[in-house]
Scaffold this motif. Structure first.
Motif, PDB file in Angstrom:
ATOM      1  N   ILE A 175      -8.525   9.813   8.026  1.00 33.92           N
ATOM      2  CA  ILE A 175      -8.454   8.369   8.233  1.00 33.92           C
ATOM      3  C   ILE A 175      -9.441   7.673   7.293  1.00 33.92           C
ATOM      4  N   ILE A 176      -8.944   6.693   6.525  1.00 35.95           N
ATOM      5  CA  ILE A 176      -9.786   5.929   5.609  1.00 35.95           C
ATOM      6  C   ILE A 176      -9.536   4.444   5.856  1.00 35.95           C
ATOM      7  N   GLU A 177     -10.601   3.668   5.854  1.00 34.49           N
ATOM      8  CA  GLU A 177     -10.472   2.238   6.073  1.00 34.49           C
ATOM      9  C   GLU A 177     -10.014   1.523   4.804  1.00 34.49           C
ATOM     10  N   ALA A 178      -9.153   0.520   4.969  1.00 32.07           N
ATOM     11  CA  ALA A 178      -8.674  -0.295   3.847  1.00 32.07           C
ATOM     12  C   ALA A 178      -8.608  -1.746   4.302  1.00 32.07           C
ATOM     13  N   PRO A 179      -8.993  -2.687   3.431  1.00 30.63           N
ATOM     14  CA  PRO A 179      -9.050  -4.087   3.839  1.00 30.63           C
ATOM     15  C   PRO A 179      -7.752  -4.847   3.605  1.00 30.63           C
ATOM     16  N   SER A 180      -7.606  -5.945   4.315  1.00 35.67           N
ATOM     17  CA  SER A 180      -6.656  -7.017   4.019  1.00 35.67           C
ATOM     18  C   SER A 180      -5.225  -6.547   3.784  1.00 35.67           C
ATOM     19  N   ASP A 181      -4.546  -7.173   2.775  1.00 33.12           N
ATOM     20  CA  ASP A 181      -3.126  -6.892   2.544  1.00 33.12           C
ATOM     21  C   ASP A 181      -2.893  -5.425   2.216  1.00 33.12           C
ATOM     22  N   GLN A 182      -3.823  -4.839   1.478  1.00 33.31           N
ATOM     23  CA  GLN A 182      -3.688  -3.429   1.110  1.00 33.31           C
ATOM     24  C   GLN A 182      -3.608  -2.554   2.352  1.00 33.31           C
ATOM     25  N   GLY A 183      -4.543  -2.764   3.279  1.00 30.90           N
ATOM     26  CA  GLY A 183      -4.548  -1.979   4.508  1.00 30.90           C
ATOM     27  C   GLY A 183      -3.339  -2.260   5.376  1.00 30.90           C
ATOM     28  N   ALA A 184      -2.906  -3.524   5.404  1.00 34.18           N
ATOM     29  CA  ALA A 184      -1.746  -3.886   6.228  1.00 34.18           C
ATOM     30  C   ALA A 184      -0.494  -3.159   5.750  1.00 34.18           C
ATOM     31  N   TYR A 185      -0.245  -3.184   4.441  1.00 36.93           N
ATOM     32  CA  TYR A 185       0.939  -2.517   3.888  1.00 36.93           C
ATOM     33  C   TYR A 185       0.888  -1.007   4.108  1.00 36.93           C
ATOM     34  N   LEU A 186      -0.259  -0.409   3.826  1.00 35.41           N
ATOM     35  CA  LEU A 186      -0.373   1.048   3.924  1.00 35.41           C
ATOM     36  C   LEU A 186      -0.234   1.533   5.359  1.00 35.41           C
ATOM     37  N   THR A 187      -0.675   0.710   6.304  1.00 36.73           N
ATOM     38  CA  THR A 187      -0.578   1.097   7.710  1.00 36.73           C
ATOM     39  C   THR A 187       0.824   0.869   8.253  1.00 36.73           C
ATOM     40  N   PHE A 188       1.378  -0.310   8.004  1.00 33.95           N
ATOM     41  CA  PHE A 188       2.677  -0.656   8.577  1.00 33.95           C
ATOM     42  C   PHE A 188       3.794   0.214   7.990  1.00 33.95           C
ATOM     43  N   TYR A 189       3.743   0.480   6.696  1.00 34.80           N
ATOM     44  CA  TYR A 189       4.801   1.263   6.047  1.00 34.80           C
ATOM     45  C   TYR A 189       4.368   2.718   5.830  1.00 34.80           C
ATOM     46  N   GLU A 190       3.574   3.197   6.738  1.00 33.85           N
ATOM     47  CA  GLU A 190       2.996   4.541   6.621  1.00 33.85           C
ATOM     48  C   GLU A 190       4.046   5.633   6.440  1.00 33.85           C
ATOM     49  N   SER A 191       5.152   5.546   7.163  1.00 34.93           N
ATOM     50  CA  SER A 191       6.122   6.650   7.162  1.00 34.93           C
ATOM     51  C   SER A 191       7.026   6.657   5.929  1.00 34.93           C
ATOM     52  N   THR A 192       7.085   5.538   5.194  1.00 39.73           N
ATOM     53  CA  THR A 192       8.010   5.460   4.056  1.00 39.73           C
ATOM     54  C   THR A 192       7.327   5.195   2.718  1.00 39.73           C
ATOM     55  N   LYS A 193       6.034   4.918   2.709  1.00 36.67           N
ATOM     56  CA  LYS A 193       5.330   4.606   1.462  1.00 36.67           C
ATOM     57  C   LYS A 193       5.355   5.803   0.516  1.00 36.67           C
ATOM     58  N   LYS A 194       5.304   5.520  -0.780  1.00 33.09           N
ATOM     59  CA  LYS A 194       5.310   6.572  -1.785  1.00 33.09           C
ATOM     60  C   LYS A 194       4.207   6.313  -2.806  1.00 33.09           C
TER      61      LYS A 194
END
Length: 725
Positions: free
Chosen positions: A572-591
């Motif tokens: 688990i790594i912390e990420a801020p703002s829009d970057q963290g939102a995208y990486l968390t919400f689209y976790e299962s499909t991000k590439k």
């Protein structure tokens, strides 16, 4: 049987399984290619012998075969090949009316259908050949239409001549493809359809017949390790909601009632009308049209070709409950093709050659319900990807100047790519005029989430991220959320303003398994192949549109702006703002996006010449320059500024920035340096330094001559003072 594509990668071999199919239907079996050659001459010649004969006669000849898609590719590839090599060219004055490939050779490969074994009409019956010849002649070569002859053309293999190794042919391919305009006859038919439907209708090209499903199964299971699982709709969607997700939202959800011009394997599925769409077809429209004249019989010529007249086509194009009679399937195909090309919106199937060429014809403004890659892009480099930026007038002045520089770099290397800017504000008329003059599509943005983002900014920590140093810049990072509300495209490449494009790229460069949602690249840790940095992002627009409401609700649960906890291969790594939102919400499909699209100046192992985009992540060019002349870097990026001696590609990265900034003259550079440095002398040093750097040979910069040494030399010698005083 000779391959129709010449020497290209294994992807091409796989794609041919599906290439021939626009509409289903049986066809009389053509003989094998070798048999055709034997029928034309008693002494069959090898491909090399044929090639020598063509070259010795001083004019490039070629064969066309199969359906509309393959015929167009053969024309475009061979004409572009002739232009590229400065050869005169003969164009075969024949258009095959039914190019369905139904016979296979002993090796199981589908055999080509040529004019020798099928009906054909004059090319000028279908395309405006006068215009085509004018366009080709403008490239300085001679071109002539020649009537089909078995003696002259029977033993020429059907080669596409695409895939010039190491040569960027995107612009040339595109220009030749769009030089194929409809003939007066076809134009009349297209106009008749247009009169009955609106220009903002949606053309939907749908492949769903059993023959398509069978070929999809065969294509997807080719055992060569290449990803190819996007031949059809995914199991979670119907054609109706797949189309819906590809329409830019309109007030009151009006896109649900859009007019759909349906091009498919049969009659439109009933679900489209049940969903709310107003569905029509070429058959329905032309059946009630007054475009038809008196009945006339077919005029058959001695060479078994047909001379088409308008009345000949009426029973062919308007037959009830039939998409198109088999004998003229590719006449129907060309009428549908140009009708669709006249519409503002298109949803197709990127694996189909017909759809793939429609996508190419539209230069990025297209979508496909099967999503992911365009297989043809791997060999036919004519697919530019749309570029998107975001901008708010609340941004710092330097941000606008960086954005101008990035846009100029795109126009230099990717002139065919549509460029969009999501724009907040209405006061900077001068900048809006600049964008308009550059051909940029500006989308006015008035986000509903703005108050939430302002609250999040107040709760941010500027010591942990440079994002919280300026409200306007922070808002700008969130503007990307609204891309699905504005952009008509299957994929876009989002670029931050602090990027510079350094070489050409298109869909072919993103691979076959394009992301189902988002693709980010690496950040500080160069070797870590984990999606992380959002400064350059490949975005699947229809999927982001489908999940927009849910994503926005997710963002609003983080008003306190605590860092997002992102799952990675390292934990688990912390990420801020829009970057963290995208990486968390689209976790299962991000590439992971190849780092060639996000090369940082501080990288040590990535070769700059292999990159497509340089991203001045963290420290900007003026931060580096300021550090070398004694101006403190801001605290958030100071750790980068202090290590510049250890960055082997920094100098050349700054050079690419300087060259892009100087593309339109010195004014942009002067404005940038003035906005970056309060002290006038430092701004003048900035101008002199960047001008000098832009002119230096890369060999000098690669011999260990650091940018810092160059800066000191510029300051101490006063180089270029007379240019900026």
């Amino acid at each position: 049987m000779p391959s129709p594509w010449g020497k290209v990668g294994p992807l091409v071999v796989a794609v041919v399984v599906l290439m021939a199919f626009y509409l289903p239907g049986p066809n009389s079996s053509p003989k094998a290619t070798t048999d055709r050659a034997s029928a034309a001459t008693d002494t069959p010649r090898s491909r090399k012998e044929v090639k020598r004969k063509v070259l010795s006669e001083g004019m490039h000849k070629y064969q066309v075969c199969n359906g509309l898609g393959n015929q167009l590719i053969a024309h475009v590839g061979n004409i572009a090949h002739a232009i590229h090599h400065g050869m005169n060219v003969q164009i075969l004055d024949a258009y095959i009316t039914n190019g369905v490939q139904s016979s296979r050779g002993e090796d199981g490969v589908l055999l080509d259908v040529t004019a020798q074994w099928s009906r054909f009409v004059k090319l000028s019956n279908i395309f405006d050949t006068d215009h085509l010849i004018d366009v080709i002649s403008s490239y300085g070569i001679e071109v002539v239409l020649v009537q089909y002859s078995a003696e002259l053309h029977g033993d020429i293999p059907c080669q596409w001549m695409i895939g010039e190794v190491g040569t960027d042919m995107t612009e040339l391919y595109g220009n030749i493809l769009r030089a194929f305009r409809p003939s007066p006859l076809v134009k009349k038919l297209v106009a008749a359809v247009q009169r009955d439907i609106q220009s903002d209708s949606v053309c939907v090209h749908h492949r769903n017949a059993q023959d398509w499903k069978d070929h999809c199964k065969a294509w997807e299971n080719i055992p060569d390790g290449v990803w190819r699982h996007n031949c059809d709709l995914d199991a979670d969607h119907t054609i109706s909601d797949a189309v819906y997700n590809r329409l830019v939202p309109q007030p009151n959800d009006a896109q649900r009632n859009a007019v759909v011009f349906y091009v498919g394997d049969g009659v439109p599925p009933s679900e489209l009308k049940e969903y709310g769409y107003q569905v029509t077809t070429r058959r329905e429209t032309l059946a009630k049209s007054d475009v038809w004249g008196a009945d006339a019989a077919e005029k058959r010529r001695d060479d078994h070709s047909l001379e088409l007249e308008l009345a000949d086509l009426r029973p062919m194009l308007t037959r009830e409950n039939v998409a198109c009679p088999t004998s003229v399937r590719d006449v129907c195909a060309v009428v549908d093709f140009f009708t669709c090309a006249s519409m503002s919106r298109f949803v197709g199937n990127s694996v189909s050659t017909w759809s793939a060429l429609q996508i190419a014809h539209r230069q990025g403004s297209a979508t496909w319900y099967n999503s992911r890659s365009i297989p043809l892009a791997g060999m036919f480099d004519v697919y530019p990807i749309s570029i998107v930026y975001t901008y708010t007038e609340a941004s710092a002045k330097v941000g606008q100047l960086l954005l101008k520089t990035s846009i100029l770099s795109v126009k230099r290397y990717n002139p065919a790519s549509p460029i969009h800017v999501l724009y907040m504000g209405d006061e900077d008329i001068q900048f809006r005029r600049w964008l308009r003059d550059q051909g940029i599509v500006v989308h006015n943005q008035d986000p509903a989430w703005l108050d939430d983002i302002k609250t999040m900014f107040k709760n941010g920590n500027a010591e942990r991220s440079h994002l919280f140093m300026h409200l306007g810049n922070y808002i700008g990072t969130w503007q990307r959320v609204d891309i699905p509300l504005h952009i008509n495209a299957e994929y876009v490449l989002l670029l931050d303003c602090d990027t510079v494009v350094t070489s050409a790229f298109g869909y072919k460069d993103f691979g076959q398994e394009m992301t189902a949602s988002i693709a980010f690249s690496a950040e500080m840790t160069e070797e870590w192949e984990e999606p992380w940095n959002a400064g350059v992002a490949l975005l699947n627009v229809p999927h982001l549109r489908e999940t927009y409401d849910e994503f926005l609700a997710f963002i609003k649960t983080h008003r306190k702006n605590e860092p997002y906890e992102v799952k990675t291969s390292a934990g688990i790594i912390e990420a801020p703002s829009d970057q963290g939102a995208y990486l968390t919400f689209y976790e299962s499909t991000k590439k992971f996006l190849s780092r060639t699209f996000n090369v940082k100046p501080y990288y040590k192992k990535t070769a700059l010449e292999d990159g497509k985009v340089v991203h001045f992540h963290g420290a900007k060019p003026h931060d580096y320059m300021g550090h070398w002349i004694g101006v403190d870097c801001n605290p958030a990026v100071k750790f980068i500024c202090e290590k510049t001696d250890d960055f082997p590609i920094l100098c050349r990265s700054l050079k690419t920035f300087a060259i892009s900034m100087l593309t339109a003259g010195p004014e942009l550079l002067v404005d940038y340096c003035t906005a970056s440095f309060k002290d006038m002398e430092n701004s003048k040093i900035c101008v002199r330094y960047m001008r000098r750097l832009s002119a230096l040979d890369d060999k000098y910069l690669m011999r260990g001559n650091s940018c810092e040494k160059l800066m000191k030399n510029t300051v101490h010698t006063g180089w270029g003072k007379t240019l900026v005083s």
